[in-house]
Design an enzyme around this catalytic site. Structure first.
Site, mmCIF file in Angstrom:
data_model
loop_
_atom_site.group_PDB
_atom_site.id
_atom_site.type_symbol
_atom_site.label_atom_id
_atom_site.label_comp_id
_atom_site.label_asym_id
_atom_site.label_seq_id
_atom_site.Cartn_x
_atom_site.Cartn_y
_atom_site.Cartn_z
ATOM 1 N N HIS A 187 -2.841 1.983 -4.918
ATOM 2 C CA HIS A 187 -2.141 0.770 -4.459
ATOM 3 C C HIS A 187 -1.480 1.023 -3.109
ATOM 4 C CE1 HIS A 187 0.796 -2.675 -4.887
ATOM 5 N NE2 HIS A 187 1.500 -1.847 -4.131
ATOM 6 N N GLU A 188 -0.750 2.115 -2.994
ATOM 7 C CA GLU A 188 -0.029 2.401 -1.755
ATOM 8 C C GLU A 188 -0.986 2.678 -0.599
ATOM 9 O OE1 GLU A 188 3.024 1.855 -1.344
ATOM 10 O OE2 GLU A 188 3.464 1.497 -3.447
ATOM 11 N N HIS A 203 -2.248 -0.366 1.119
ATOM 12 C CA HIS A 203 -1.332 -0.896 2.135
ATOM 13 C C HIS A 203 -1.640 -0.277 3.494
ATOM 14 C CE1 HIS A 203 1.239 -3.399 -0.239
ATOM 15 N NE2 HIS A 203 1.736 -2.422 -0.978
ATOM 16 N N GLU A 242 1.279 -7.568 -1.955
ATOM 17 C CA GLU A 242 1.396 -6.713 -3.134
ATOM 18 C C GLU A 242 0.274 -7.019 -4.130
ATOM 19 O OE1 GLU A 242 3.271 -4.165 -3.506
ATOM 20 O OE2 GLU A 242 4.341 -4.484 -1.618
#
Length: 301
Positions: free
Chosen positions: A141-142, A145, A216
């Site tokens: 997930h990070e 980004h 997100e």
């Protein structure tokens, strides 16, 4: 988006473009109003521009310093580096720097203006609480980004809010100064400037928060598709959100200013109005999206 194997997200791209367009339009209108009122905005723009440049070029250092994070070597954190190595290879992207923050608040964040300057940081609280597969889901997930350059986009998007906030303070601290009243004997010019600046700040704030919530969801989606394990990411979300309730409120409030960076907000309101101002979408919405992805992949939730 730079070349990676993270799933492209046209919804995120279109929202980024739309948000930037609306913020740019709002900026033009705002500056035009200030010029019409006879305000010299050069100093404010210079200060805001300087702040933006510092945030843009030093976002990684600022975030690590604020969160007391430290970069770690493969020898210091071999398992964590191993997961980052694997995800970087899967995503076909440069390996970001790896950091650990000494905090019991279970969380993670990524920062840096591009892939070469990126850093992924996890807290010691997160490392203690998650299973390996769950931690890998959070890291995916990070890293999405980073692939989507979210930090750079959100930094630029914050520029108008900085300008409007500075103008509000200038008008307030000057005692609502400037010319006493406009030519028609109406409200004091300083009061008009403060009201317009506050309105512009509010609109830009809502636009950037809406973009933040969607990014997100986009990171959840991209991370889940990269690992092909959306249920693991959902498990991490539920576990971290539950563990937040056990963290002392004082510690959560200290971490709250960094919510926009975090995987899960340190504190979040439960009302619909609070959701409007939130940096992250509600937990149930994130879980619903992951459940749909699981169904699409033919997996159970």
């Amino acid at each position: 988006m730079a070349h990676t194997r993270f799933a492209p997200d046209r919804g995120l791209t279109s929202r980024m473009v739309l948000t930037m367009f609306l913020l740019g339009l709002l900026y033009v209108v705002f500056v035009s109003v200030l010029i019409t009122l006879g305000v010299r905005t050069i100093l404010v723009l210079l200060i805001a521009g300087g702040t933006l440049l510092v945030q843009y070029f030093m976002s990684d250092r600022i975030a690590l310093f604020a969160m007391h994070g430290r970069e770690v070597t493969p020898e210091q954190a071999p398992e964590l580096h191993g997961m980052i190595d694997r995800l970087s290879a899967m995503a076909d992207m440069p390996k970001p720097r790896v950091a650990i923050a000494d905090s019991d608040v279970p969380n993670a964040f990524a920062t840096g203006r591009n892939q070469k300057k990126a850093v992924v940081c996890v807290t010691t609280g997160l490392l203690r609480r998650l299973e390996r597969a769950e931690l890998e889901g959070v890291l995916a997930h990070e890293m999405s980004h980073v692939a989507h350059r979210d930090v750079a986009v959100m930094t630029v998007a914050s520029f108008l809010g900085i300008v409007a906030g500075l103008m509000t303070r200038v008008a307030l601290y000057s005692g609502l100064g400037g010319r006493a009243r406009d030519d028609r004997g109406g409200l004091p010019i300083g009061l008009i400037i403060m009201l317009v600046s506050a309105l512009v700040y509010g609109v830009s704030f809502l636009l950037t928060r809406a973009l933040s919530r969607y990014r997100e969801l986009a990171a959840d989606r991209a991370g889940a598709l990269l690992t092909q394990r959306p249920s693991v990411l959902a498990s991490a979300l539920v576990k971290i959100s539950g563990e937040m309730a056990r963290i002392p409120t004082r510690d959560l409030r200290e971490a709250e200013p960094f919510n926009a960076f975090f995987f899960v907000p340190a504190l979040s309101g439960g009302t619909s109005l609070a959701t409007l101002f939130a940096t992250h979408p509600p937990l149930n919405r994130r879980l619903e999206q992951l459940a749909r992805i699981s169904a699409q992949l033919g997996q159970g939730v």
